[in-house]
Design a protein around this motif. Structure first.
Motif, PDB file in Angstrom:
ATOM      1  N   PHE A   7     -81.967  41.624  35.379  1.00  0.00           N
ATOM      2  CA  PHE A   7     -82.973  40.979  36.219  1.00  0.00           C
ATOM      3  C   PHE A   7     -83.345  39.647  35.590  1.00  0.00           C
ATOM      4  O   PHE A   7     -83.568  39.562  34.386  1.00  0.00           O
ATOM      5  N   TYR A   8     -83.430  38.605  36.408  1.00  0.00           N
ATOM      6  CA  TYR A   8     -83.814  37.279  35.935  1.00  0.00           C
ATOM      7  C   TYR A   8     -85.075  36.816  36.632  1.00  0.00           C
ATOM      8  O   TYR A   8     -85.250  37.011  37.826  1.00  0.00           O
ATOM      9  N   ASN A   9     -85.954  36.185  35.855  1.00  0.00           N
ATOM     10  CA  ASN A   9     -87.165  35.577  36.368  1.00  0.00           C
ATOM     11  C   ASN A   9     -86.854  34.113  36.650  1.00  0.00           C
ATOM     12  O   ASN A   9     -86.716  33.325  35.739  1.00  0.00           O
ATOM     13  N   GLY A  24     -90.327  31.927  22.296  1.00  0.00           N
ATOM     14  CA  GLY A  24     -89.304  31.837  23.323  1.00  0.00           C
ATOM     15  C   GLY A  24     -89.208  33.045  24.224  1.00  0.00           C
ATOM     16  O   GLY A  24     -88.368  33.108  25.106  1.00  0.00           O
ATOM     17  N   LYS A  25     -90.051  34.040  24.012  1.00  0.00           N
ATOM     18  CA  LYS A  25     -90.048  35.238  24.846  1.00  0.00           C
ATOM     19  C   LYS A  25     -91.222  35.153  25.803  1.00  0.00           C
ATOM     20  O   LYS A  25     -92.313  34.739  25.432  1.00  0.00           O
ATOM     21  N   PHE A  36     -90.402  41.908  29.162  1.00  0.00           N
ATOM     22  CA  PHE A  36     -90.159  40.697  28.377  1.00  0.00           C
ATOM     23  C   PHE A  36     -88.922  39.993  28.908  1.00  0.00           C
ATOM     24  O   PHE A  36     -87.933  40.638  29.244  1.00  0.00           O
ATOM     25  N   PHE A  37     -88.981  38.673  28.957  1.00  0.00           N
ATOM     26  CA  PHE A  37     -87.868  37.857  29.429  1.00  0.00           C
ATOM     27  C   PHE A  37     -87.484  36.878  28.327  1.00  0.00           C
ATOM     28  O   PHE A  37     -88.348  36.317  27.666  1.00  0.00           O
ATOM     29  N   ASP A  38     -86.171  36.687  28.116  1.00  0.00           N
ATOM     30  CA  ASP A  38     -85.723  35.765  27.071  1.00  0.00           C
ATOM     31  C   ASP A  38     -85.784  34.317  27.555  1.00  0.00           C
ATOM     32  O   ASP A  38     -86.260  34.034  28.655  1.00  0.00           O
ATOM     33  N   GLU A  39     -85.278  33.407  26.716  1.00  0.00           N
ATOM     34  CA  GLU A  39     -85.349  31.981  27.004  1.00  0.00           C
ATOM     35  C   GLU A  39     -84.620  31.601  28.294  1.00  0.00           C
ATOM     36  O   GLU A  39     -84.930  30.614  28.934  1.00  0.00           O
ATOM     37  N   ALA A  42     -83.784  36.136  31.373  1.00  0.00           N
ATOM     38  CA  ALA A  42     -83.230  37.484  31.544  1.00  0.00           C
ATOM     39  C   ALA A  42     -84.202  38.525  30.998  1.00  0.00           C
ATOM     40  O   ALA A  42     -84.787  38.346  29.927  1.00  0.00           O
ATOM     41  N   MET A  43     -84.383  39.608  31.736  1.00  0.00           N
ATOM     42  CA  MET A  43     -85.255  40.685  31.294  1.00  0.00           C
ATOM     43  C   MET A  43     -84.632  41.371  30.079  1.00  0.00           C
ATOM     44  O   MET A  43     -83.448  41.685  30.068  1.00  0.00           O
TER      45      MET A  43
END
Length: 102
Positions: A7-9, A24-25, A36-39, A42-43
Motif C-alpha cells: 500500500f502506498y500513501n 523519514g518515516k 508507518f510509511f517509508d520515504e 510505502a506502508m
C-alpha cells in the motif's frame, strides 16, 4: 494505492488522519490503528525502527502491542507499540537486550 502487494500513501494530506514524521518515516493513525510509511510512501510491514525504538507492523501494516510471537521468539511491545528490552514486562516476565522473553 496498491502496487506489488504494498500500500502506498500518495496523498499529501490526510483529512481524517493524524500524522507525524520522524527519521523519514511517516506514522498515520486511523480508527486507533497506527501505520508507518517509508520515504517512498510505502506502508511498512515487519520490524521498523523509529528513533531509538523498535515497532512491529503486522501483515496488514497495523502496529501491534502486547505479547507477540515473531519468528518463533516471544517479545513484548508496550501500549505505545515500543519493543521493551532488558527489563521485566508488566506481567512479570524478563526480556533480554533483543526484547525476547527469557
Amino acid at each position: 494505492m496498491v502496487l506489488n502487494n504494498r500500500f502506498y500513501n500518495l496523498k499529501s494530506d490526510f483529512i481524517s488522519f493524524i500524522k507525524s514524521t520522524e527519521n523519514g518515516k511517516e506514522s498515520v493513525i486511523n480508527d486507533s490503528k497506527w501505520y508507518f510509511f517509508d520515504e517512498m510512501g510505502a506502508m511498512s510491514i515487519g520490524w521498523i525502527q523509529v528513533g531509538k525504538y523498535w515497532y512491529y507492523m503486522n501483515k496488514s501494516g497495523e502496529m501491534i502491542t502486547g505479547w507477540q510471537q515473531v519468528s518463533s521468539k516471544w517479545c513484548y511491545l508496550n501500549s505505545l507499540g515500543e519493543l521493551i528490552i532488558n527489563t521485566i514486562t508488566p506481567d512479570g516476565y524478563n526480556v533480554n537486550d533483543n526484547g525476547e522473553w527469557i
